[in-house]
Design an enzyme around this catalytic site. Sequence first.
Site, PDB file in Angstrom:
ATOM      1  N   LYS A  93       0.771  -1.142   0.011  1.00  0.00           N
ATOM      2  CA  LYS A  93      -0.107   0.098  -0.041  1.00  0.00           C
ATOM      3  C   LYS A  93       0.793   1.216  -0.036  1.00  0.00           C
ATOM      4  O   LYS A  93       0.620   2.077  -0.809  1.00  0.00           O
ATOM      5  CB  LYS A  93      -0.734  -0.047   1.344  1.00  0.00           C
ATOM      6  CG  LYS A  93      -1.861   0.965   1.283  1.00  0.00           C
ATOM      7  CD  LYS A  93      -2.774   0.810   2.746  1.00  0.00           C
ATOM      8  CE  LYS A  93      -3.358  -0.843   2.640  1.00  0.00           C
ATOM      9  NZ  LYS A  93      -3.997  -0.913   4.071  1.00  0.00           N
ATOM     10  N   LYS A 105       2.457  -3.838  10.958  1.00  0.00           N
ATOM     11  CA  LYS A 105       1.032  -4.224  11.759  1.00  0.00           C
ATOM     12  C   LYS A 105       1.173  -4.497  12.976  1.00  0.00           C
ATOM     13  O   LYS A 105       1.991  -5.450  13.430  1.00  0.00           O
ATOM     14  CB  LYS A 105       0.197  -5.112  10.816  1.00  0.00           C
ATOM     15  CG  LYS A 105      -1.344  -4.697  11.182  1.00  0.00           C
ATOM     16  CD  LYS A 105      -1.670  -3.536  10.158  1.00  0.00           C
ATOM     17  CE  LYS A 105      -3.234  -3.352  10.508  1.00  0.00           C
ATOM     18  NZ  LYS A 105      -3.725  -2.445   9.515  1.00  0.00           N
TER      19      LYS A 105
HETATM   20  P1  NAD Z   1     -13.584  -0.089  13.313  1.00  0.00           P
HETATM   21  O1  NAD Z   1     -13.585  -0.979  14.508  1.00  0.00           O
HETATM   22  O2  NAD Z   1     -14.105   1.341  13.375  1.00  0.00           O
HETATM   23  O3  NAD Z   1     -15.207  -0.850  12.545  1.00  0.00           O
HETATM   24  C1  NAD Z   1     -15.456  -1.929  12.061  1.00  0.00           C
HETATM   25  C2  NAD Z   1     -16.906  -2.242  12.177  1.00  0.00           C
HETATM   26  O4  NAD Z   1     -17.232  -3.294  11.547  1.00  0.00           O
HETATM   27  C3  NAD Z   1     -17.436  -2.155  13.700  1.00  0.00           C
HETATM   28  O5  NAD Z   1     -18.537  -1.453  13.681  1.00  0.00           O
HETATM   29  C4  NAD Z   1     -17.839  -3.529  13.849  1.00  0.00           C
HETATM   30  O6  NAD Z   1     -18.971  -3.907  14.686  1.00  0.00           O
HETATM   31  C5  NAD Z   1     -18.194  -4.083  12.450  1.00  0.00           C
HETATM   32  N1  NAD Z   1     -18.273  -5.392  11.923  1.00  0.00           N
HETATM   33  C6  NAD Z   1     -17.445  -6.360  12.466  1.00  0.00           C
HETATM   34  N2  NAD Z   1     -17.933  -7.714  11.971  1.00  0.00           N
HETATM   35  C7  NAD Z   1     -18.883  -7.545  11.249  1.00  0.00           C
HETATM   36  C8  NAD Z   1     -19.635  -8.416  10.749  1.00  0.00           C
HETATM   37  N3  NAD Z   1     -19.370  -9.566  10.337  1.00  0.00           N
HETATM   38  N4  NAD Z   1     -20.407  -7.839   9.734  1.00  0.00           N
HETATM   39  C9  NAD Z   1     -20.903  -6.374   9.679  1.00  0.00           C
HETATM   40  N5  NAD Z   1     -20.311  -5.564  10.426  1.00  0.00           N
HETATM   41  C10 NAD Z   1     -19.243  -5.978  11.399  1.00  0.00           C
HETATM   42  O7  NAD Z   1     -12.628  -0.579  12.214  1.00  0.00           O
HETATM   43  P2  NAD Z   1     -12.142   0.254  11.066  1.00  0.00           P
HETATM   44  O8  NAD Z   1     -11.128   1.278  11.546  1.00  0.00           O
HETATM   45  O9  NAD Z   1     -13.213   0.987  10.479  1.00  0.00           O
HETATM   46  O10 NAD Z   1     -11.414  -0.652  10.207  1.00  0.00           O
HETATM   47  C11 NAD Z   1     -12.394  -1.518   9.219  1.00  0.00           C
HETATM   48  C12 NAD Z   1     -11.448  -2.082   8.069  1.00  0.00           C
HETATM   49  O11 NAD Z   1     -10.727  -1.054   7.411  1.00  0.00           O
HETATM   50  C13 NAD Z   1     -10.413  -3.174   8.867  1.00  0.00           C
HETATM   51  O12 NAD Z   1     -10.216  -4.063   7.930  1.00  0.00           O
HETATM   52  C14 NAD Z   1      -9.185  -2.500   8.687  1.00  0.00           C
HETATM   53  O13 NAD Z   1      -7.955  -3.049   8.624  1.00  0.00           O
HETATM   54  C15 NAD Z   1      -9.340  -1.329   7.588  1.00  0.00           C
HETATM   55  N6  NAD Z   1      -8.600  -0.111   7.458  1.00  0.00           N
HETATM   56  C16 NAD Z   1      -8.763   0.644   8.548  1.00  0.00           C
HETATM   57  C17 NAD Z   1      -8.165   2.146   8.436  1.00  0.00           C
HETATM   58  C18 NAD Z   1      -8.323   3.307   9.462  1.00  0.00           C
HETATM   59  O14 NAD Z   1      -7.618   3.998   9.312  1.00  0.00           O
HETATM   60  N7  NAD Z   1      -9.057   2.816  10.632  1.00  0.00           N
HETATM   61  C19 NAD Z   1      -7.104   2.429   7.386  1.00  0.00           C
HETATM   62  C20 NAD Z   1      -6.854   1.220   6.485  1.00  0.00           C
HETATM   63  C21 NAD Z   1      -7.842   0.224   6.580  1.00  0.00           C
END
Ligand code: NAD
Length: 468
Positions: A93, A105
């Site tokens: 990335k 990570k």
């Molecule tokens: P987060 O914890 O803020 O949100 C994740 C949400 O997904 C939660 O509300 C949770 O309840 C929900 N969830 C979990 N399992 C589920 C399911 N089976 N069905 C429906 N909903 C479900 O996390 P985030 O930071 O938004 O991260 C989400 C994804 O994005 C991850 O894969 C993470 O690696 C990726 N990501 C995040 C960031 C960042 O800046 N936060 C950056 C790059 C990638």
Amino acid sequence: MAKYNFFEQVNKNFDKAAAYTKFDKGILSQIKMCNTVYHVSFPLRRDDGSVEVIEGWRVEHSHHKMPTKGGIRYSHKVDEDETMALAALMSYKCALVDVPFGGAKGGVKISTRSYSESELERITRRYTFELVKKGFIGPGVDVPAPDYGTGAREMGWILDTYRQMKDDLNAEACVTGKPISQGGIRGRTEATGRGVYFGIREALNVKKDMDALGLEVGVEDKTFCVQGLGNVGYHASKYMTEAGAKLIGVAEIEGAIYDPAGIDLEALMAYRKETGSIIGFGTSKELSDNSMIFEMDCDIMIPAALESQITAENANKVKAKIIAEAANGPVTADAHEMMKERGALIIPDTYMNAGGVVVSYFEWLKDIQHVRYGRMNKKFDEGSLLKIVRELESISGKAYNTADLERLTYGAGEADLVDSGLEETMITAYNQITEIREQHNLNDLRTAAFINAIQKIGIMYEQMGIFP
Ligand code: NAD
């Protein structure tokens, strides 16, 4: 559901792309491997006085550039394989969006709902202590950020712990995604979701691809579903709806809802806050299971929760024409092939969710420079613009009113510069990916994105030489 080895999935994608590059086998193996894997366990004194053992990891995938960079995940599903896969994705990335970091990570194997705030603080501080002790954190070494289950609050605890242990002038740059008052940057919280929106917008602007999918060019009036309304899912949905797309399906941990008439995102968030669930919202229909979201009719599906959600088991049931991988690894390698077969456009995670690390990079730069973006030039720019406007007034004889003057002489502040840097990066990276796709006559953005990343990292290894 079958258990997928996530790191293996990432490497399958890597190998497919590596075949299009000219690097020596040894260099390719070096790029693929995780350079360092640190596993830690430590005791937590719970609020009730009992003691529990907590497990965590920090993986530095590639040291071809320093520092390494990547989020910290809190989830009961965290394990070594997942952390290695996510660290590897971070290297690809960063290379793709020209952020000069290696990938890393971290993860702590806990379900955040099962711990009080003070327990989470103790876990975070102890985990940070373990990272500091072994040299796995520092502005020039390894810089964590938020991920699933963590946010600005945890990043603030990390910084505070680091600062207590290290006499470091650049301490604030040891972690990103912090509260603004602790060296954070405007726009980081929403950055990943904002980047998802910019990325989807770029994809929707390629006429050739839209013709193939039978879709009109542009975001407006496209329908979309989202899995996960956390940081990334919520912000991606917010910017998509602001640009005129229609949210028609949402899956969260408690279930899923679908409403072809459209779902008001802010009203849904308020409803969930009040009732603790998305079920029963407005005129929406409840789906029998939250994974049913993938089977619903929509133009764009945005998985924004966790990995391995679309697998060989359900790939044939996915109806969306575009799958925008906001989460890391939501589509397994075999599912990707199956959906591609039926002509779906998959916008890969390495590109799709890169907005987070792009703005984290801006935050790190701000912290090592010890100055807020715009502080040195905002006033100067506004003065220069005012001189031009006054000249225009004297030439044209027209006098601008106060509102016009404010608009025409506006100098960019931190939030504006961050947003424009993010947008520019997402546009440039999409162009690079589509160029490689054309060059190799590929029907696959993921392979093109991997080729791009492998080329950039491979050249670094070739040029830097290998120690005897
Ligand atoms: P987060 O914890 O803020 O949100 C994740 C949400 O997904 C939660 O509300 C949770 O309840 C929900 N969830 C979990 N399992 C589920 C399911 N089976 N069905 C429906 N909903 C479900 O996390 P985030 O930071 O938004 O991260 C989400 C994804 O994005 C991850 O894969 C993470 O690696 C990726 N990501 C995040 C960031 C960042 O800046 N936060 C950056 C790059 C990638």
